[in-house]
Design a protein around this motif. Sequence first.
Motif: not given
Length: 289
Positions: A81-93, A155-165
């Motif tokens: 699976v893949s995750i991506k840094a999400a600084p925008e989530v911190i900005d929103d908080y 972080y945001i889950l960007t690729n769950s390896g074909g499985l649903p999140a």
Amino acid sequence: MKTIYGYLIGFFAATLLLAGCVKDSFDGEPMGDAGTTFVSFSEAPERIIYLSPFTDVRNVGIFTITKFANSNASLNNPLQVSIKAAPEVIDDYNEEHEADYEFLPEDIFTVVNPAFSATADGFNIEFKSGDFAQEYTIALDGSKFDLTKKYAVAYILTNSGGLPANAGKDTIFAIVSVKNDYDGIYKYTTSANTSVIPNQETEVELQTTGPNSVQVYPGLLGAYSNEVFYTIDPETFAVTVSCPSLGVQEPQDARSVWNPDTKTLKVYWNNASGAYTFEETYEYIGPRP
């Protein structure tokens, strides 16, 4: 737990991490078509981590990604699976809470779990056969932790390896902070002049909410669920009180003070309407777990 709102209104009940790389057989009956294997952040959407002060390098678990398998066959299938840094989530908080958290700087930690391999904007995470959880564990250098700043990761889950999140569990926001000097377990007493519960004696916690602020747990008078916060001036040791549900009469009592030598907090205040008087003493017992 009881709550006071200007006058006493009833009683309210109060109630208040998977680790590392874990391998185990599937426990229970396979769900087959009755369920779906999915992936999520176990602690989503939000986690707060307060650490005791330290100056060496220590391992700290920040969050866990879990594969919820519906069968042994699914559990034993390797997965990336893949995750991506999400600084925008911190900005929103920050905008929502009028805070100033920033992303935990990469120069004060290293990633410990080898299942996490860095990408340009996040990580790929490997689940080998039998793995159902991978913990994002870092080696944090306490000597480089700036106590004047507020740190978090997102972080945001960007690729769950074909499985649903799992719905609502595909994003994690985690505050990483060090307990301040006032945090701990305290003997709590009130004076004979205190309203509602005079001559109270119990044990409470003061929990870090900022560099110089704490919150009483379990709440007002060590008995009610009303939130109470204390902010200590690090130069003068003067204390100000905040109680969102009752308000605090202004100007506040100048006798409220923190004694750094004995680690004793003495607080004097009235609620906004003046109906209740509080004279409180907190005597330090030891650190929180």
